[in-house]
Design a protein around this motif. Sequence first.
Motif, PDB file in Angstrom:
ATOM      1  N   ARG A 162     106.333  20.598 -66.499  1.00  0.00           N
ATOM      2  CA  ARG A 162     105.530  21.866 -66.726  1.00  0.00           C
ATOM      3  C   ARG A 162     105.145  21.943 -68.351  1.00  0.00           C
ATOM      4  NH1 ARG A 162     104.327  21.409 -61.522  1.00  0.00           N
ATOM      5  NH2 ARG A 162     106.248  21.337 -60.436  1.00  0.00           N
ATOM      6  N   LEU A 166     102.681  28.124 -64.788  1.00  0.00           N
ATOM      7  CA  LEU A 166     103.225  26.829 -65.174  1.00  0.00           C
ATOM      8  C   LEU A 166     102.203  25.843 -64.670  1.00  0.00           C
ATOM      9  CD1 LEU A 166     107.261  27.400 -64.646  1.00  0.00           C
ATOM     10  CD2 LEU A 166     105.708  27.286 -66.741  1.00  0.00           C
ATOM     11  N   MET A 167     101.883  25.915 -63.270  1.00  0.00           N
ATOM     12  CA  MET A 167     101.015  24.726 -62.766  1.00  0.00           C
ATOM     13  C   MET A 167      99.654  24.764 -63.266  1.00  0.00           C
ATOM     14  SD  MET A 167     102.389  24.146 -59.136  1.00  0.00           S
ATOM     15  CE  MET A 167     101.163  22.736 -58.719  1.00  0.00           C
TER      16      MET A 167
END
Length: 226
Positions: free
Chosen positions: A106, A167-168
């Motif tokens: 991440r 985070l993605m």
Amino acid sequence: MTIRNWVKFAFWALLIGGIVNAVASLIIRWDFYQPYLVNGEFVEFLAAVVWNIVLGITMSVMAQAGFFAYLTLHQVGVNVFRSLTLWNWVQILLIIIVLVDIIIFRFAPGANTASDWFIYGFLLIVLIGAAFATALKKVKMTQKPHVLISTVFFMIVVTSLEWIIALMGRQENIDVYVALLLFPLVAVNAYQILMLPKYNTQSEIDRKNLEERRKARKETTKTAKA
């Protein structure tokens, strides 16, 4: 938990999420707010604050869903492994896996400079520090040392899963939301794990009081008929 106490519990969680996100946004996104104040556009400034309050409330809803999912998971974990000690070791392993995943998969892809790593490192410290601070407070409140691991697990693993929406992301300004969304999630989750016993206890008291009132009404009815 009674419906009345659940409503109180959920309301305060929503309020905490909204306020914390609004305050965090004023710090993290000051460059977004500043032009409104400089140009005297106070209505737009207040609208931006309200938007961030709504965003914080949305994160609070996610945190509440994650919390009740965790309560189920914790009970299933204890039942499956038939030992709280073994379940705690599994939780420790999952904590390590999640932290490694955050750093390697991440943070690392988006960290192009030392400044990026500094920001990500700070956020990781906030997450871990809040987890242990909450866990120590939980142990002190309950006088049960074994809740340390489960609280840390909840604060790190479950919060990270809720945080995954940021985070993605790979948008240009995603780092802003990675930083911003962490704070309401941590605050709401800390509130939930610490305050749930209080509302459960109050629910038991409310039930007993309700039963006493029902008995009193029955006695009054019997006396009136007699």
